[in-house]
Design a protein around this motif. Structure first.
Motif, PDB file in Angstrom:
ATOM      1  N   LYS A 103      -1.018  15.912 -34.024  1.00 28.90           N
ATOM      2  CA  LYS A 103       0.270  15.232 -33.868  1.00 28.90           C
ATOM      3  C   LYS A 103       1.227  15.869 -34.863  1.00 28.90           C
ATOM      4  O   LYS A 103       0.803  16.570 -35.771  1.00 28.90           O
ATOM      5  CB  LYS A 103       0.112  13.741 -34.193  1.00 28.90           C
ATOM      6  CG  LYS A 103      -0.928  13.033 -33.335  1.00 28.90           C
ATOM      7  CD  LYS A 103      -1.385  11.749 -34.000  1.00 28.90           C
ATOM      8  CE  LYS A 103      -2.581  11.146 -33.270  1.00 28.90           C
ATOM      9  NZ  LYS A 103      -3.830  11.912 -33.467  1.00 28.90           N
ATOM     10  N   ALA A 104       2.519  15.582 -34.670  1.00 29.89           N
ATOM     11  CA  ALA A 104       3.506  16.094 -35.628  1.00 29.89           C
ATOM     12  C   ALA A 104       3.737  15.033 -36.700  1.00 29.89           C
ATOM     13  O   ALA A 104       3.899  13.843 -36.389  1.00 29.89           O
ATOM     14  CB  ALA A 104       4.805  16.411 -34.907  1.00 29.89           C
ATOM     15  N   CYS A 105       3.759  15.446 -37.955  1.00 32.25           N
ATOM     16  CA  CYS A 105       4.043  14.505 -39.049  1.00 32.25           C
ATOM     17  C   CYS A 105       5.457  13.962 -38.867  1.00 32.25           C
ATOM     18  O   CYS A 105       6.389  14.712 -38.553  1.00 32.25           O
ATOM     19  CB  CYS A 105       3.912  15.241 -40.383  1.00 32.25           C
ATOM     20  SG  CYS A 105       4.538  14.300 -41.788  1.00 32.25           S
ATOM     21  N   GLU A 106       5.628  12.680 -39.069  1.00 32.57           N
ATOM     22  CA  GLU A 106       6.935  12.056 -38.850  1.00 32.57           C
ATOM     23  C   GLU A 106       7.991  12.537 -39.845  1.00 32.57           C
ATOM     24  O   GLU A 106       9.181  12.432 -39.594  1.00 32.57           O
ATOM     25  CB  GLU A 106       6.801  10.527 -38.957  1.00 32.57           C
ATOM     26  CG  GLU A 106       6.080   9.926 -37.771  1.00 32.57           C
ATOM     27  CD  GLU A 106       5.821   8.433 -37.932  1.00 32.57           C
ATOM     28  OE1 GLU A 106       6.240   7.865 -38.966  1.00 32.57           O
ATOM     29  OE2 GLU A 106       5.180   7.861 -37.037  1.00 32.57           O
ATOM     30  N   LYS A 107       7.540  13.057 -40.964  1.00 35.15           N
ATOM     31  CA  LYS A 107       8.510  13.494 -41.965  1.00 35.15           C
ATOM     32  C   LYS A 107       8.740  15.014 -41.945  1.00 35.15           C
ATOM     33  O   LYS A 107       9.853  15.469 -41.779  1.00 35.15           O
ATOM     34  CB  LYS A 107       8.028  13.061 -43.362  1.00 35.15           C
ATOM     35  CG  LYS A 107       9.062  13.304 -44.452  1.00 35.15           C
ATOM     36  CD  LYS A 107       8.578  12.787 -45.788  1.00 35.15           C
ATOM     37  CE  LYS A 107       9.604  13.090 -46.872  1.00 35.15           C
ATOM     38  NZ  LYS A 107       9.067  12.839 -48.197  1.00 35.15           N
ATOM     39  N   CYS A 108       7.664  15.777 -42.087  1.00 40.12           N
ATOM     40  CA  CYS A 108       7.837  17.237 -42.202  1.00 40.12           C
ATOM     41  C   CYS A 108       7.688  17.960 -40.873  1.00 40.12           C
ATOM     42  O   CYS A 108       8.044  19.128 -40.759  1.00 40.12           O
ATOM     43  CB  CYS A 108       6.852  17.813 -43.224  1.00 40.12           C
ATOM     44  SG  CYS A 108       5.132  17.774 -42.689  1.00 40.12           S
ATOM     45  N   GLY A 109       7.116  17.290 -39.872  1.00 38.04           N
ATOM     46  CA  GLY A 109       6.958  17.902 -38.553  1.00 38.04           C
ATOM     47  C   GLY A 109       5.757  18.824 -38.431  1.00 38.04           C
ATOM     48  O   GLY A 109       5.505  19.380 -37.366  1.00 38.04           O
ATOM     49  N   GLN A 110       5.011  18.996 -39.507  1.00 39.81           N
ATOM     50  CA  GLN A 110       3.836  19.880 -39.432  1.00 39.81           C
ATOM     51  C   GLN A 110       2.666  19.158 -38.761  1.00 39.81           C
ATOM     52  O   GLN A 110       2.627  17.929 -38.699  1.00 39.81           O
ATOM     53  CB  GLN A 110       3.430  20.335 -40.832  1.00 39.81           C
ATOM     54  CG  GLN A 110       4.479  21.203 -41.499  1.00 39.81           C
ATOM     55  CD  GLN A 110       3.849  22.380 -42.233  1.00 39.81           C
ATOM     56  OE1 GLN A 110       3.430  23.360 -41.609  1.00 39.81           O
ATOM     57  NE2 GLN A 110       3.798  22.300 -43.539  1.00 39.81           N
ATOM     58  N   ALA A 111       1.720  19.952 -38.304  1.00 43.34           N
ATOM     59  CA  ALA A 111       0.581  19.399 -37.564  1.00 43.34           C
ATOM     60  C   ALA A 111      -0.304  18.535 -38.464  1.00 43.34           C
ATOM     61  O   ALA A 111      -0.559  18.883 -39.616  1.00 43.34           O
ATOM     62  CB  ALA A 111      -0.244  20.541 -36.984  1.00 43.34           C
TER      63      ALA A 111
END
Lengths: 336, 88
Positions: free
Chosen positions: A285-293
């Motif tokens: 999933k994408a992290c809600e803050k940084c967007g990383q996996a």
């Protein structure tokens, strides 16, 4: 018994590698390491000649040797130094980056060095971040690993490098394998490989082109090539489990040359033949803050660690560490 | 005849004297922050083992050049032992 002769030219050898039944002089040793690295990159399809490679450098023997070898082989390789703010009275990070900068200057303009300053970006050094976790300094190495992997991936993504190369050698890999085997950490064993493929949400491909060399061979390469590197170990690594595991493996290697090599490559063959069925990488999933996996919903382990609101909430609760971080770190991209 | 047996008798004494002189010659060793001296007759492997170190985890550098563990320390110069284990 006198000094062994070089297998190629009969001059005095500078290194004897009983696991390969091979002794070589300086010149032929460098050529052997470079050719073996090229063959390893090709065999495991790590990257192609046209790919831009970002080499994670620490100022140490492995990463600077890797950078030097890739440039010598004609690859487009730039460096990435992550300043973790490790001081502990000896200015370790400051001295390490000086070695990386000095090397970068020696290869300029063929390659450039990118520097990420964790303290400037997140307001805390790695030691200060570790102090927030349960276990504090004892957990420093795992926090350091988490921060490095997150920042390496972010830098490779943002700077447009499709491949991230690290200087892990065979001793590093064998020690991780040994530790995970002792604990039967199957979910980690199944993911250990010289190539970690890219994935969704910007998970970048990570490769370990030196994973076939013993640690003494990468150090020998740096010495014979006159690469100036930081010889001191990280002040926080004293007594680290990984060092104890390496010492145990080296004791076995003395009595039975090739033990480490066989241990690692037999494992890779067993893994490839499907010894761990049904242990696939979890959906990312994408992290809600940084967007990383990340494999966990919400914030990734790194963002939980660096988020000041979570940290202050935890401090107000009077609890040790951060909620969910122990589990989160195990399923974050750092482990994938 | 007498002269010949005198030479023959002198030979082992001379050999022992040379050996003792070689043993007396000390080579300066650097390892991490410490500095000490070692007799030059022994090999680097013997030096490493004598220090209780594993030959897998140490390399030797003499006058800036990497040297094999089978090299004798020699009668002059300095040897630097470089630890190759890193981790954390």
């Amino acid at each position: 018994m006198g000094v062994h002769r070089c297998r190629k030219c009969a001059a005095d050898s500078v290194i004897n590698m009983p696991q390969h039944k091979l002794a070589l002089c300086g010149e032929h040793f460098l050529a052997w390491v470079e050719k073996s690295t090229f063959d390893f990159i090709h065999k495991h399809r790590m990257f192609e000649p046209e790919d831009r490679v970002l080499v994670a450098v620490s100022g140490g023997k492995d990463s600077l040797s890797l950078w030097a070898i890739l440039l010598k082989l004609g690859f487009h390789a730039d460096g990435l130094y992550i300043d973790l703010g490790i001081d502990d009275g000896c200015g370790y990070s400051k001295r390490s980056v000086d070695y990386a900068r000095k090397f970068a200057q020696s290869v300029s303009p063929a390659a450039e060095l990118h520097v990420v300053d964790v303290g400037a970006l997140y307001g805390k050094t790695v030691a200060e971040l570790a102090a927030r976790r349960a276990g504090g300094r004892k957990k420093l190495c795992s926090v350091c690993g988490l921060v490095k992997r997150h920042e390496m991936n972010r830098a490779a993504r943002e700077l447009g490098y499709p491949v991230l190369a690290t200087g892990h050698n065979l001793d590093d890999e064998a020690a991780v394998l040994f530790g995970n085997t002792l604990r039967w950490e199957v979910e980690y064993l199944v993911r250990q490989a010289p190539v970690l493929p890219s994935g969704e949400h910007g998970l970048m491909k990570r490769v370990k082109p030196l994973a076939r060399f013993y640690e003494r061979e990468t150090a020998a390469y740096a010495i014979v090539s006159n690469i100036d590197y930081i010889e001191e170990e990280c002040p926080f690594s004293k007594g680290a489990t990984s060092i104890r595991l390496k010492e145990s493996l080296n004791s076995m290697e003395i009595g039975s040359p090739g033990t480490k090599l066989n241990f690692y490559f037999s494992f890779l063959r067993a893994r490839k033949s499907g010894i761990f069925p049904g242990c696939e990488r979890p959906a990312l999933k994408a992290c809600e803050k940084c967007g990383q996996a990340t494999a966990i919903p919400g914030l990734c382990a790194f963002c939980r660690l660096t988020d000041p609101e979570i940290a202050s909430g935890r401090e107000n609760d009077g609890q040790e560490g951060l909620p969910g971080l122990e589990n989160a770190s195990e399923t974050d991209i750092s482990r994938l | 005849m007498g002269g010949r047996s005198a030479i023959v008798g002198f030979y082992p004494i001379a050999q022992s004297w040379i050996f003792l002189q070689t043993m007396r010659r000390m080579v300066k060793i650097f390892f991490r922050e410490s500095e000490f001296e070692s007799p030059g007759k022994i090999t680097i492997r013997e030096l490493i083992k004598g220090l209780g170190l594993n030959p897998q985890s140490v390399l030797a550098v003499k006058e800036g050049k990497l040297v094999s563990n089978e090299t004798r320390l020699g009668t002059e110069g300095e040897i630097k032992l470089v630890s190759v284990i890193s981790g954390g």
